[in-house]
Design an enzyme around this catalytic site. Structure first.
Site, short mmCIF file in Angstrom:
data_model
loop_
_atom_site.label_atom_id
_atom_site.label_comp_id
_atom_site.label_asym_id
_atom_site.label_seq_id
_atom_site.Cartn_x
_atom_site.Cartn_y
_atom_site.Cartn_z
N HIS A 1 -8.21 1.16 -4.34
CA HIS A 1 -9.38 1.13 -3.22
C HIS A 1 -9.92 2.19 -3.03
O HIS A 1 -9.19 3.09 -2.22
CB HIS A 1 -8.38 0.30 -1.99
CG HIS A 1 -9.13 0.19 -0.81
ND1 HIS A 1 -8.72 -0.13 0.31
CD2 HIS A 1 -10.82 0.29 -0.53
CE1 HIS A 1 -9.70 -0.18 1.49
NE2 HIS A 1 -10.74 -0.11 0.86
N ASP B 1 -6.83 -6.38 4.07
CA ASP B 1 -6.32 -5.07 4.03
C ASP B 1 -6.30 -4.62 5.37
O ASP B 1 -7.36 -4.34 6.06
CB ASP B 1 -7.03 -4.15 3.08
CG ASP B 1 -6.64 -2.81 3.02
OD1 ASP B 1 -5.36 -2.58 3.29
OD2 ASP B 1 -7.09 -1.93 2.25
N GLY B 2 -4.89 -4.38 6.13
CA GLY B 2 -4.87 -3.55 7.18
C GLY B 2 -4.27 -4.34 8.34
O GLY B 2 -4.74 -5.65 8.56
N MET C 1 -11.63 -5.72 5.13
CA MET C 1 -10.89 -4.82 5.97
C MET C 1 -10.53 -5.31 7.42
O MET C 1 -11.52 -5.83 7.84
CB MET C 1 -11.52 -3.41 6.16
CG MET C 1 -11.84 -2.56 4.85
SD MET C 1 -10.39 -2.14 4.21
CE MET C 1 -9.14 -1.34 5.35
N SER D 1 0.93 -1.40 -0.05
CA SER D 1 0.20 0.11 -0.01
C SER D 1 0.96 1.16 -0.09
O SER D 1 1.73 1.38 0.89
CB SER D 1 -1.01 -0.06 1.26
OG SER D 1 -1.52 1.28 1.26
N MET E 1 -12.12 4.47 -0.90
CA MET E 1 -12.90 4.82 0.46
C MET E 1 -13.63 6.24 0.50
O MET E 1 -13.05 7.06 1.15
CB MET E 1 -11.76 4.74 1.74
CG MET E 1 -11.38 3.41 1.76
SD MET E 1 -9.80 3.25 2.74
CE MET E 1 -8.63 3.38 1.30
N MET F 1 -8.97 8.46 -0.18
CA MET F 1 -9.74 8.73 0.86
C MET F 1 -10.39 10.14 0.54
O MET F 1 -9.78 10.93 0.21
CB MET F 1 -9.13 8.53 2.05
CG MET F 1 -8.45 7.22 2.36
SD MET F 1 -7.56 7.06 3.85
CE MET F 1 -6.65 5.55 3.88
N ASP G 1 -4.59 3.63 -2.19
CA ASP G 1 -5.75 4.18 -1.33
C ASP G 1 -6.35 5.45 -1.44
O ASP G 1 -5.70 6.53 -1.19
CB ASP G 1 -5.19 3.89 0.18
CG ASP G 1 -5.02 2.35 0.72
OD1 ASP G 1 -5.96 1.58 0.48
OD2 ASP G 1 -4.04 1.95 0.96
N HIS H 1 -1.20 -1.31 -4.43
CA HIS H 1 -2.47 -1.03 -3.95
C HIS H 1 -2.49 0.64 -3.49
O HIS H 1 -1.71 1.04 -2.55
CB HIS H 1 -2.54 -1.63 -2.52
CG HIS H 1 -4.06 -1.71 -1.74
ND1 HIS H 1 -4.96 -2.30 -2.37
CD2 HIS H 1 -4.33 -0.90 -0.67
CE1 HIS H 1 -5.71 -1.89 -1.24
NE2 HIS H 1 -5.50 -1.20 -0.56
C1 DX5 Z 1 -6.52 1.55 5.30
C2 DX5 Z 1 -6.04 1.18 4.11
C3 DX5 Z 1 -4.79 0.22 3.87
C4 DX5 Z 1 -3.70 0.67 4.53
C5 DX5 Z 1 -2.92 -0.48 5.05
O1 DX5 Z 1 -7.58 2.38 5.43
O2 DX5 Z 1 -7.05 0.62 3.18
O3 DX5 Z 1 -4.51 -0.17 2.58
O4 DX5 Z 1 -2.82 1.68 3.78
O5 DX5 Z 1 -2.09 -0.05 5.97
P1 DX5 Z 1 -1.14 -1.10 6.91
O6 DX5 Z 1 -0.73 -2.23 6.27
O7 DX5 Z 1 -0.08 -0.22 7.51
O8 DX5 Z 1 -2.13 -1.43 7.78
ZN ZN Z 2 -6.84 -0.27 1.05
#
Ligand code: DX5
Ligand code: ZN
Length: 227
Positions: free
Chosen positions: A76, A185-186, A147, A18, A78, A47, A45, A43
């Protein structure tokens, strides 16, 4: 002749670092590192500060990542009302586009839109969302992003009950012989990755574990060969 490689119980996960945890002042270096590593996907992210309590980046940055790699760009979202942005992310070069079930009252329409734009379609579920809610949409999608933290930030702790959710989803997919990847993920670490794979996951997203390690490419290799 028996193909021993095919019969042994050995499975290599797809590794998706990510970029949220990358150094944004040195993205070229981090992209090069992933490109030269055993990682499979980028990946990315996205937001919006509404669906999740954080803001990251949008299509413009995805376009830069697209130019920097031949690997799959796994986006991804969000965000609320992701349908308004599907085309922009397609144009930016996304290969996979994942939307949250909790943000989509008309999820089927969102999935059809993503597929008609020529991308793989993913559905993400928050930790409190039961995998049973995926039953009807499962045959129409390519990926479930489960998640294992509450979305919004990197570097959080893996929520343990996710393991049971992975097993349930694996059964739901296998019972119907569907071709759907399970992405976790996470909070994925070198310590919990093997049990996540054993529970039935196909894709490991890893932000902090990769980028905060002293040798990110080696950490990616360790995740890839963990089973
Ligand atoms: C969280 C994201 C993840 C995040 C994962 O909202 O969707 O992709 O970047 O990070 P780590 O692996 O550090 O939990
Ligand atoms: Zn993610």
């Amino acid at each position: 002749m028996i193909n021993y490689l095919a019969t042994q119980n050995y499975y290599m996960p797809i590794i998706a670092p990510s970029l949220l945890s990358a150094d944004f002042l040195d993205l070229q270096r981090d992209c090069d590192m992933i490109n030269n590593s055993e990682a499979d996907w980028f990946h990315l992210d996205v937001m919006d500060g509404r669906f999740v309590p954080n803001i990251s980046f949008g299509p413009m940055l995805v376009e830069f990542f697209r130019k920097s790699t031949q690997k799959i760009c796994d986006v991804h979202l969000m965000i609320e009302e992701p349908g308004n942005f599907a085309e922009a992310f397609k144009n930016a070069g996304a290969d996979n586009l994942t939307v949250h079930i909790e943000a989509c009252p008309h999820l089927h329409r969102n999935i059809q839109q993503i597929k008609s734009l020529g991308m793989k379609a993913g559905v993400a579920v928050n930790p409190h969302t039961s995998v049973e809610q995926l039953k009807d949409i499962l045959a129409d999608i390519d990926l479930v992003c489960m998640m294992s933290v509450n979305p919004g930030f990197g570097g959080q702790k893996f929520i343990p009950y996710t393991i049971e959710k992975i097993k349930t989803l694996r059964r739901m997919i296998d019972e119907r012989s569907l071709n759907v990847l399970i992405e976790i993920d996470g909070g994925v670490t070198l310590d919990n990755a093997a049990s996540i794979i054993a529970a039935g996951a196909d894709v490991l997203v890893a932000g902090n574990t990769v980028f905060k390690s002293s040798d990110p490419a080696k950490t990616i290799s360790q995740l890839k060969n963990i089973a």
